[in-house]
Each structure stands twice: as C-alpha cells, then as structure tokens.
Design a protein around this motif. Structure first.
Motif, PDB file in Angstrom:
ATOM      1  N   GLU A  39      83.722 -99.333  72.354  1.00  0.00           N
ATOM      2  CA  GLU A  39      83.899 -98.027  71.710  1.00  0.00           C
ATOM      3  C   GLU A  39      82.783 -97.775  70.696  1.00  0.00           C
ATOM      4  N   ALA A  40      82.397 -98.819  69.979  1.00  0.00           N
ATOM      5  CA  ALA A  40      81.350 -98.672  68.967  1.00  0.00           C
ATOM      6  C   ALA A  40      80.034 -98.232  69.586  1.00  0.00           C
ATOM      7  N   VAL A  41      79.682 -98.815  70.728  1.00  0.00           N
ATOM      8  CA  VAL A  41      78.433 -98.449  71.405  1.00  0.00           C
ATOM      9  C   VAL A  41      78.468 -96.978  71.803  1.00  0.00           C
ATOM     10  N   ALA A  42      79.583 -96.556  72.414  1.00  0.00           N
ATOM     11  CA  ALA A  42      79.695 -95.155  72.867  1.00  0.00           C
ATOM     12  C   ALA A  42      79.698 -94.189  71.689  1.00  0.00           C
ATOM     13  N   MET A  43      80.428 -94.519  70.622  1.00  0.00           N
ATOM     14  CA  MET A  43      80.518 -93.619  69.473  1.00  0.00           C
ATOM     15  C   MET A  43      79.206 -93.555  68.701  1.00  0.00           C
ATOM     16  N   THR A  44      78.446 -94.642  68.718  1.00  0.00           N
ATOM     17  CA  THR A  44      77.136 -94.625  68.062  1.00  0.00           C
ATOM     18  C   THR A  44      76.217 -93.627  68.756  1.00  0.00           C
ATOM     19  N   LYS A  45      76.259 -93.599  70.085  1.00  0.00           N
ATOM     20  CA  LYS A  45      75.429 -92.647  70.836  1.00  0.00           C
ATOM     21  C   LYS A  45      75.873 -91.207  70.572  1.00  0.00           C
ATOM     22  N   ASN A  46      77.174 -90.991  70.513  1.00  0.00           N
ATOM     23  CA  ASN A  46      77.686 -89.623  70.376  1.00  0.00           C
ATOM     24  C   ASN A  46      77.625 -89.101  68.944  1.00  0.00           C
ATOM     25  N   LEU A  47      77.953 -89.960  67.980  1.00  0.00           N
ATOM     26  CA  LEU A  47      78.076 -89.519  66.592  1.00  0.00           C
ATOM     27  C   LEU A  47      76.806 -89.743  65.770  1.00  0.00           C
ATOM     28  N   ARG A  48      75.951 -90.644  66.223  1.00  0.00           N
ATOM     29  CA  ARG A  48      74.707 -90.973  65.514  1.00  0.00           C
ATOM     30  C   ARG A  48      74.946 -91.202  64.015  1.00  0.00           C
ATOM     31  N   PRO A  49      75.767 -92.199  63.669  1.00  0.00           N
ATOM     32  CA  PRO A  49      76.034 -92.471  62.255  1.00  0.00           C
ATOM     33  C   PRO A  49      74.781 -93.011  61.555  1.00  0.00           C
ATOM     34  N   ASP A  50      74.775 -92.908  60.228  1.00  0.00           N
ATOM     35  CA  ASP A  50      73.668 -93.458  59.445  1.00  0.00           C
ATOM     36  C   ASP A  50      73.803 -94.962  59.274  1.00  0.00           C
ATOM     37  N   VAL A  51      75.032 -95.453  59.295  1.00  0.00           N
ATOM     38  CA  VAL A  51      75.294 -96.886  59.128  1.00  0.00           C
ATOM     39  C   VAL A  51      76.616 -97.222  59.807  1.00  0.00           C
ATOM     40  N   GLY A  63      81.672-108.240  68.256  1.00  0.00           N
ATOM     41  CA  GLY A  63      80.732-107.595  67.354  1.00  0.00           C
ATOM     42  C   GLY A  63      79.284-107.935  67.622  1.00  0.00           C
ATOM     43  N   VAL A  64      78.997-109.206  67.943  1.00  0.00           N
ATOM     44  CA  VAL A  64      77.604-109.605  68.182  1.00  0.00           C
ATOM     45  C   VAL A  64      77.051-108.903  69.410  1.00  0.00           C
ATOM     46  N   SER A  65      77.840-108.837  70.474  1.00  0.00           N
ATOM     47  CA  SER A  65      77.384-108.138  71.685  1.00  0.00           C
ATOM     48  C   SER A  65      77.173-106.657  71.407  1.00  0.00           C
ATOM     49  N   ALA A  66      78.047-106.082  70.593  1.00  0.00           N
ATOM     50  CA  ALA A  66      77.900-104.664  70.248  1.00  0.00           C
ATOM     51  C   ALA A  66      76.634-104.431  69.432  1.00  0.00           C
ATOM     52  N   VAL A  67      76.363-105.316  68.473  1.00  0.00           N
ATOM     53  CA  VAL A  67      75.140-105.189  67.676  1.00  0.00           C
ATOM     54  C   VAL A  67      73.920-105.229  68.579  1.00  0.00           C
ATOM     55  N   ARG A  68      73.918-106.187  69.504  1.00  0.00           N
ATOM     56  CA  ARG A  68      72.767-106.352  70.396  1.00  0.00           C
ATOM     57  C   ARG A  68      72.540-105.088  71.229  1.00  0.00           C
ATOM     58  N   GLN A  69      73.627-104.505  71.764  1.00  0.00           N
ATOM     59  CA  GLN A  69      73.490-103.320  72.617  1.00  0.00           C
ATOM     60  C   GLN A  69      73.114-102.085  71.798  1.00  0.00           C
ATOM     61  N   ILE A  70      73.698-101.941  70.617  1.00  0.00           N
ATOM     62  CA  ILE A  70      73.360-100.795  69.762  1.00  0.00           C
ATOM     63  C   ILE A  70      71.895-100.850  69.345  1.00  0.00           C
ATOM     64  N   MET A  71      71.421-102.022  68.975  1.00  0.00           N
ATOM     65  CA  MET A  71      70.025-102.133  68.535  1.00  0.00           C
ATOM     66  C   MET A  71      69.050-101.893  69.680  1.00  0.00           C
ATOM     67  N   ALA A  72      69.496-102.139  70.916  1.00  0.00           N
ATOM     68  CA  ALA A  72      68.638-101.876  72.073  1.00  0.00           C
ATOM     69  C   ALA A  72      68.649-100.403  72.467  1.00  0.00           C
ATOM     70  N   GLU A  73      69.785 -99.733  72.270  1.00  0.00           N
ATOM     71  CA  GLU A  73      69.937 -98.367  72.779  1.00  0.00           C
ATOM     72  C   GLU A  73      69.866 -97.289  71.694  1.00  0.00           C
ATOM     73  N   GLN A  74      70.395 -97.556  70.524  1.00  0.00           N
ATOM     74  CA  GLN A  74      70.432 -96.557  69.447  1.00  0.00           C
ATOM     75  C   GLN A  74      70.357 -97.297  68.110  1.00  0.00           C
ATOM     76  N   PRO A  75      69.180 -97.834  67.748  1.00  0.00           N
ATOM     77  CA  PRO A  75      69.069 -98.667  66.545  1.00  0.00           C
ATOM     78  C   PRO A  75      69.650 -97.987  65.309  1.00  0.00           C
TER      79      PRO A  75
END
Length: 336
Positions: A39-51, A63-75
């Motif tokens: 959910e975090a990965v999808a919401m990061t793409k849609n909501l573009r939070p600052d942090v 959490g670690v897998s989510a961090v890795r995917q977020i930093m690759a797709e939407q740092p």
C-alpha cells in the motif's frame, strides 16, 4: 505550506497515535495511512508525500522491501520506526542501506503516554530531513601538506549522526587493510544498535571493526565503534574508557566528549573527520583538537544527508579541509 506525511504502519494503535501527534503540528499534514509496504508503494506514487514514516515489520510487504521499491520508483525521504532489539537494529540498518534517511525507536509505552517529547522529536526529525536549505558558501579551508599529516597524526576519529551509517561504511570501505592508524568511530545510535552496526561494518571494510569495550587498546588498522547509550573517552596511555551515559548530555555517544578526550590524550596527533548529521555535536570537541594543534576535516554540504554537524565545524573556522563523501576515504588512504 505544510509538509505532507504518509504514515505506514500495520498497527491501528500506532496509526492513530502517529496521526494524532502529526495533526497537532501546524506545519505537518497527514495525507494518507498505509497498513503495509505494498500500500505504501502505491500511495507514494499517487499522493507524492514529502516524507514517509515507515514501520519495518508488516504483512504483505515488509518495510525494507517497501523502502527499496520506493527509492527505485519514487524517491522520497523515509523515516523508519524500529524496535530496540538486536534483530530490530539489524533490520533498521538494512533499511538505511536501502535508502531510508533516519530512524526512531518504536516505544509503545511512550506512545501510549501521549508524551510531548515524542511528538517534538518526531516533528523535529521530519522537519530536518525535509529541509532544503540554501546556505552561503563556506570560506575555503587552509591547505595541509600530506607529509605533515603522515609525520604527525597517530589517531583517526570519524564522527556522524543522521546519514552516518551509510557514510561511515563508504569511508571505511576505501581504507586499506594495512591502514597505519587506529580509528575511533562515534555514531549517534541507541544501545543495542552499535554491536550489529559494528558487525556490518566489519563485514564490508578491509580494516577490522568492532564495538569498543572498556580497557581496549588502540591498534593500527582496527576501528573501535563507541557503544550506544554510553560515552567513549581515551586516556593518555591510549586506552579506551567506556562510561555510563549521563542524561544531562543530549548525545550518547557524543562526538564532543570523545573528540575532547582525544585532544587531551594525543595533543596535536589527532585527525578528526566530522560527517553528516543534524545539530552541532562535534564542534566544541573539534575546537579542542584545533587548540591542541590537531587537524579537522568535514564532509561537504552537497554529499550530506543533513549538513548540520559538518557545517557547524566549518562555520566556526575549525575545518582544515572540506571533502565530498566519495573522496574522504580515498584521501585518508592516500595521505596517511
């Protein structure tokens, strides 16, 4: 405009408490709550939070897998929440390697008590890691001849805070196995985190790395890491003294305390390098090192996760050299 925060945690209790604390801060705005990493990965793409605040142990995607995917797709800057256990520390270090900026320990008792200290810490940490400050340039440091360093320096100190685990790993990886000086590492970390961190560094560095113990003797080619929750001092015989952490001192371990003791014990034979970190810990210790004839380097602003500590030293006129993180280890290896 307020900073937009995405909260990621599978615990309804922590979701609610984090949202309550963040909503009480006028300059922070919770834009969403995710219950797992996917959910975090999808919401990061849609909501573009600052942090993002990120738990480490969650169903579906951790959490670690989510961090890795977020930093690759939407740092996005990510603040991890971690337990104080050895396993929690190991996973948090994995998250920092994956790209998380910093971490806070997860304490159910503190969160349940509605502690204002936790709210303030959370607010300050988010504001710091989201800051994009434009600073005036620092005056160039005076040049130091490499031969002077080789002939005089007998001890290397490396100190860091936010961003430090990755920075220390990069610096140590560039030092040769036969590095001719003993090394002392000071990283702001809680108790139970420094032993797994030392083990991680030892696995990737060519020099030996271990958590310091009271009575240790400084040895060339070995890096001793100050234990979390305590203070590391050096005596005139080159021995390590580990002291209980005084609650009146903000940082345990503290760069100022270790640097100051090294200045007293080794006089002009010390080289201290201040790496990425928030605040100004290390500045007064660096002043003592300079007063005793030693040397101080600092990491440059561009390569810092947070530039508070090295910039404090530089602005105080205490820095002999300002270097990019990628150049520090190689320069130490070449000139020492």
């Amino acid at each position: 405009m307020p900073i937009n925060v995405l909260v990621v945690d599978d615990s309804p209790f922590f979701q609610r408490r984090l949202r309550e604390m963040l909503d009480e801060c006028a300059d922070l705005n919770v834009v969403g709550v995710a219950a797992n990493g996917r959910e975090a990965v999808a919401m990061t793409k849609n909501l573009r939070p600052d942090v993002i605040t990120m738990d480490y142990e969650m169903p579906v995607m951790d959490g670690v897998s989510a961090v890795r995917q977020i930093m690759a797709e939407q740092p996005t800057p990510i603040l991890m929440f971690s337990s104080l256990t050895y396993e929690g520390a190991r996973i948090t270090l994995d998250a920092l390697d994956a790209g998380a900026v910093d971490f806070l320990t997860k304490d159910f008792a503190e969160a349940s008590a509605h502690a204002p200290t936790l709210k303030q810490t959370l607010h300050d940490r988010i504001m710091t890691i989201c800051a994009r400050q434009v600073r005036a340039p620092v005056a160039p440091a005076r040049a130091i001849q490499p031969a002077l360093l080789r002939d005089r320096v007998k001890l290397l100190l490396l100190g860091a805070s936010t961003g430090g685990p990755v920075a220390l790993s990069e610096v140590l990886a560039q030092l040769p196995e036969n590095f001719p000086l003993p090394i002392v590492l000071v990283q702001h970390m809680p108790e139970n985190f420094t032993r797994p961190f030392a083990e991680r560094l030892d696995a990737t560095a060519r020099v030996r790395v271990r958590e310091a113990q009271d009575g240790d003797i400084l040895v060339a080619g070995t890096a001793l890491l100050a234990p979390g929750g305590k203070q590391l001092m050096l005596d005139r015989l080159g021995r390590v003294r580990i002291l209980p952490g005084d609650e009146r001192v903000n940082y345990r371990p503290s760069l100022d305390i270790t640097f100051g003791s090294a200045a007293n014990a080794f006089a002009d034979q010390v080289l201290a390098v201040v790496l990425t970190g928030m605040g100004s810990d290390g500045c007064e210790g660096a002043r003592l090192i300079k007063q005793n004839g030693g040397f101080v380097w600092s990491q440059d602003q561009a390569s810092c996760v947070v530039d508070g500590m090295p910039m404090a030293v530089a602005r105080a006129g205490l820095t002999d050299r300002v270097l990019s993180l990628s150049d520090i280890g190689a320069t130490l290896a070449r000139e020492l």
